[in-house]
Design an enzyme around this catalytic site. Sequence first.
Site, mmCIF file in Angstrom:
data_model
loop_
_atom_site.group_PDB
_atom_site.id
_atom_site.type_symbol
_atom_site.label_atom_id
_atom_site.label_comp_id
_atom_site.label_asym_id
_atom_site.label_seq_id
_atom_site.Cartn_x
_atom_site.Cartn_y
_atom_site.Cartn_z
ATOM 1 N N MET A 24 0.842 -1.192 -0.125
ATOM 2 C CA MET A 24 0.013 0.138 -0.144
ATOM 3 C C MET A 24 0.795 1.234 -0.112
ATOM 4 O O MET A 24 1.734 1.488 0.883
ATOM 5 C CB MET A 24 -0.787 -0.016 1.156
ATOM 6 C CG MET A 24 -1.651 1.288 1.383
ATOM 7 S SD MET A 24 -2.543 1.620 2.957
ATOM 8 C CE MET A 24 -3.936 0.433 2.650
ATOM 9 N N PRO A 25 0.578 2.311 -0.912
ATOM 10 C CA PRO A 25 1.286 3.668 -0.856
ATOM 11 C C PRO A 25 0.888 4.161 0.258
ATOM 12 O O PRO A 25 -0.409 4.349 0.757
ATOM 13 C CB PRO A 25 0.758 4.099 -2.404
ATOM 14 C CG PRO A 25 0.620 3.261 -3.029
ATOM 15 C CD PRO A 25 -0.196 2.071 -2.094
ATOM 16 N N GLY A 30 -7.744 10.784 -0.316
ATOM 17 C CA GLY A 30 -9.645 10.347 0.135
ATOM 18 C C GLY A 30 -10.401 11.071 -0.703
ATOM 19 O O GLY A 30 -10.046 12.268 -1.423
ATOM 20 N N TYR A 60 -19.729 7.300 -0.009
ATOM 21 C CA TYR A 60 -19.368 8.519 -0.555
ATOM 22 C C TYR A 60 -20.233 8.965 -1.750
ATOM 23 O O TYR A 60 -20.509 10.133 -2.102
ATOM 24 C CB TYR A 60 -18.074 8.635 -0.588
ATOM 25 C CG TYR A 60 -16.971 8.463 0.110
ATOM 26 C CD1 TYR A 60 -17.454 8.376 1.729
ATOM 27 C CD2 TYR A 60 -15.816 8.225 0.100
ATOM 28 C CE1 TYR A 60 -16.779 8.248 2.920
ATOM 29 C CE2 TYR A 60 -14.994 8.066 1.329
ATOM 30 C CZ TYR A 60 -15.263 8.033 2.671
ATOM 31 O OH TYR A 60 -14.172 7.625 3.290
ATOM 32 N N LYS A 89 -15.181 0.668 0.644
ATOM 33 C CA LYS A 89 -15.753 0.139 1.734
ATOM 34 C C LYS A 89 -17.168 -0.403 1.719
ATOM 35 O O LYS A 89 -17.960 0.334 0.928
ATOM 36 C CB LYS A 89 -15.556 1.456 2.815
ATOM 37 C CG LYS A 89 -14.099 2.020 2.899
ATOM 38 C CD LYS A 89 -14.188 2.871 3.994
ATOM 39 C CE LYS A 89 -13.189 4.085 4.068
ATOM 40 N NZ LYS A 89 -13.243 4.880 2.798
ATOM 41 N N LEU A 223 -4.870 15.557 9.347
ATOM 42 C CA LEU A 223 -4.383 17.046 9.826
ATOM 43 C C LEU A 223 -5.603 17.743 10.569
ATOM 44 O O LEU A 223 -5.732 18.808 10.799
ATOM 45 C CB LEU A 223 -4.389 18.005 8.095
ATOM 46 C CG LEU A 223 -3.288 17.335 7.238
ATOM 47 C CD1 LEU A 223 -3.762 18.003 5.906
ATOM 48 C CD2 LEU A 223 -1.889 17.611 7.557
ATOM 49 N N THR A 269 -8.462 21.163 -4.239
ATOM 50 C CA THR A 269 -7.611 22.330 -4.859
ATOM 51 C C THR A 269 -6.212 21.900 -5.195
ATOM 52 O O THR A 269 -5.685 21.336 -4.508
ATOM 53 C CB THR A 269 -7.467 23.544 -3.431
ATOM 54 O OG1 THR A 269 -8.748 23.657 -3.027
ATOM 55 C CG2 THR A 269 -6.746 24.757 -3.947
ATOM 56 N N ASN A 276 0.233 18.430 -0.069
ATOM 57 C CA ASN A 276 0.073 17.160 0.697
ATOM 58 C C ASN A 276 0.920 16.226 -0.040
ATOM 59 O O ASN A 276 1.219 15.073 0.934
ATOM 60 C CB ASN A 276 -1.590 16.747 0.701
ATOM 61 C CG ASN A 276 -2.378 17.819 1.289
ATOM 62 O OD1 ASN A 276 -1.555 18.578 2.182
ATOM 63 N ND2 ASN A 276 -3.529 17.799 1.075
#
Length: 316
Positions: A24-25, A30, A60, A89, A223, A269, A276
Site C-alpha cells: 500500500m502506498p 481520500g 460517499y 468500503k 491534519l 484544490t 500534501n
Amino acid sequence: MSYEAFHDALRDTRLPLVHGSGEMPAVGFGTLFRDLSLTTQAVKDALETGFRHFDCAERYRNEDQVGIAIKEMIEAGKVRREEVFITTKLWNTNHRPERVEPAFAASCRRLQVDYIDCYLIHTPFAFQPGENQDPRDEHGNVIYDRGVTLIETWWALERLVDQGRCKSIGLSDITLEALKVIVAAARIKPAVVQVEAHPYLPEWELLEYCQQHGIIVLAFAPLGHGMAPNVLEDGVITEIARRLRKTPAQVALAWSVQRGVAFLTTSATLSHIQENFDISTLPHRAMHEIKTDISTRVRFNSVVETGVPGFIARKK
C-alpha cells in the site's frame, strides 16, 4: 545543503500487506467530497501529482466519478491499473453476509475495475439492511441491525479474497478492543485498519498492536480536518514547519509516514493536493518534539461510537 536539493523518498513509501498481496502506498488520497461534482477532476489532479492510493466508499456516493477519472488516466497512458491502489468500503446497511458480495460487485462496477486492492468494513455497526443508507426511526434514531455480527460480515469478506477479487481486507472506525476480537477469530487477518489519527490523536497503543500483528494503520483526518483545536496551528507543528521551511500540513503528514502510518488527505484544490504530496523526512528532533511536547488530545469524529460519520469533508 537545502532540503529541496535532493529527492526525498518519503512520499514513495510503500507498506507491505502482510495479510494480503502487494504493498500500500503510504501517501493516499481520500475521495469524500461534499460537492460530488468536484470528484473526477480532483482524482485526475491527484494522479497527475503522483498519488497512487485512492480511498473510496459506497457511502460517499461518488465511486462512479472516481472510476471515470482513473479510467481516463489509464486510457491516456498516464498510469497503469496495477500502479493504482484502490481501497473501498462496505457500508453499514450491507453487513448481512448475503449482501456483501453484491455490494462489492456494485463498487467494482462503479469504479470500473475487476479487482479491489483493499476492501474495508466501513464501520463495525450494522444498520437495517436496505437501500436507505441512513435508516432512522420516527424519533430520528439510527435503526441498527441486531441480526448479524461483525465476524459474520468478516467471513463474507474472506470469501472475496478466496475468489481473488480483492487483494486484502480490513476494518475502519474500529476500537482496539473490537479489533482484537476479529484478529482472534479471523481466518484471513485484517491487513489494514483505517482510523482517525493525527498529532492530537496519535493512537500509539493501536499502532503498537497493529505493528505487532502486521496490520497497516491508515489515518483519516491526518491534519485534524481543519476543526478546532486546529492541529495545523499547534505551536510545536508551526515551529518545526518554520525551521524546516515546510508547511504545517507537510510536517504533520511526514510525521505520519515516518512513524509507520499511511494517511489519506482530501482536497479539490490543486495547490493543496500538490502540497500534501510534497512531504520529506523530518529530523529525529522534530519527531521527538511532536511525540513529547504535544499534549492536546481530541477526537474529531464520533463515528467509532455510533457508526454514523461525524463530519463530511469541507471544501478547501
